[in-house]
Write an enzyme that holds these catalytic residues in place. Structure first.
Site, PDB file in Angstrom:
ATOM      1  N   GLY A  88       0.787  -1.234   0.000  1.00  0.00           N
ATOM      2  CA  GLY A  88       0.000   0.000   0.000  1.00  0.00           C
ATOM      3  C   GLY A  88       0.812   1.273   0.000  1.00  0.00           C
ATOM      4  O   GLY A  88       0.268   2.370   0.163  1.00  0.00           O
ATOM      5  N   TYR A 114      37.873   1.815   2.368  1.00  0.00           N
ATOM      6  CA  TYR A 114      36.490   1.819   2.862  1.00  0.00           C
ATOM      7  C   TYR A 114      36.351   2.667   4.115  1.00  0.00           C
ATOM      8  O   TYR A 114      35.477   3.538   4.201  1.00  0.00           O
ATOM      9  CB  TYR A 114      36.054   0.379   3.141  1.00  0.00           C
ATOM     10  CG  TYR A 114      34.606   0.239   3.569  1.00  0.00           C
ATOM     11  CD1 TYR A 114      33.582   0.276   2.633  1.00  0.00           C
ATOM     12  CD2 TYR A 114      34.269   0.043   4.908  1.00  0.00           C
ATOM     13  CE1 TYR A 114      32.260   0.138   3.015  1.00  0.00           C
ATOM     14  CE2 TYR A 114      32.948  -0.090   5.301  1.00  0.00           C
ATOM     15  CZ  TYR A 114      31.949  -0.044   4.343  1.00  0.00           C
ATOM     16  OH  TYR A 114      30.632  -0.173   4.732  1.00  0.00           O
TER      17      TYR A 114
END
Length: 262
Positions: free
Chosen positions: A58, A160
């Site tokens: 929804g 990283y």
């Protein structure tokens, strides 16, 4: 508006929103009533699947392709979302890639540039493009998705963790700049999470094929799930967060139990 739809009439961009933590965040934001722009770079199938699940529940979502490490693609992305969905008032800088696990001496410069581009330049560019319009709205929220190891880096992962530290510092500066405009900027820093990136990490570092084998040696008896990280993001976006900005929220169960793999 019901209490569980507290993000109604807001538009959210989640970079890397089709998989892993991004997927969980996209679904949670949509469930709270926002229209979600799911950005992806390569995995259109995953992005479409996430959109389909949101629609089935929804919610409202659309998918948008862009390599966010490219300035021109960020510009096109923001323009398209604004035209199709409206002004972006929630930005989750989640897109990321892992480094290859090499030592500093073995890592080529192109890998460093690639990691910085994907994690940091992309976030800076999107903030530069989105913040001016966000200032005009009733509220604005920016979440930077970092990692626990940014403050306690391991060997063989410098590109990283370098990128994540830079991302966090972008958040701290931006939070100070935009507080007067009602925009909140915060950092979420998970530890090991049961995502494709987390599974690849454990295969490479520890030879673990099934990441759930680590449940017994993980905090609270399980490897962190993407939905748990999304719960923290939702607190930051919720009406309960009236005063928190410029903060780094670690989400790693207090660190590893008896391991040094993460």
């Amino acid at each position: 508006m019901s209490d569980n739809k507290f993000l109604s009439e807001r538009v959210a961009l989640v970079t890397g929103g089709g998989r892993g933590i991004g997927r969980a965040v996209s679904k949670a934001i949509a469930a709270a009533g926002a229209t979600v722009a799911i950005n992806y770079r390569r995995d259109e199938i995953a992005a479409q699947s996430t959109k389909d699940e949101i629609l089935a529940d929804g919610g409202t979502a659309e998918i948008f392709h862009a390599s966010v490490d490219r300035v021109e693609e960020c510009e096109a992305l923001v323009h398209q979302i604004s035209s199709d969905l409206g002004a972006i008032t929630i930005l989750v800088n989640n897109a990321g890639i892992a480094s290859r696990g090499l030592s500093v001496a073995e890592t080529p410069s192109r890998e460093v540039f690639q990691l910085m581009g994907t994690h940091v330049i992309s976030a800076h560019t999107l903030c530069r493009l989105i913040v001016p319009e966000m200032r005009k709205m009733a509220s604005g929220d920016i979440i930077m998705m970092s990692c626990a190891t940014a403050l306690n880096p391991l060997a063989n992962g410098a590109p990283y963790t370098m990128a994540k530290v830079a991302l966090e510092n972008l958040a701290y500066s931006l939070a100070k700049e935009e507080r007067e405009h009602g925009i909140k900027v915060n950092v979420v820093a998970p530890g090991l999470v049961d995502t494709e990136m987390g599974r690849r990490l454990m295969r490479a570092r520890a030879g673990v094929i099934n990441i759930r084998e680590l449940d017994d040696v993980s905090p609270y008896g399980h490897v962190c799930q993407p939905e748990e990280v999304a719960n923290l993001v939702m607190f930051l976006l919720s009406p309960q967060n009236t005063y928190m900005t410029g903060e780094r929220l670690a989400y790693d169960g207090g660190g590893t139990v008896d391991n040094d793999w993460y």
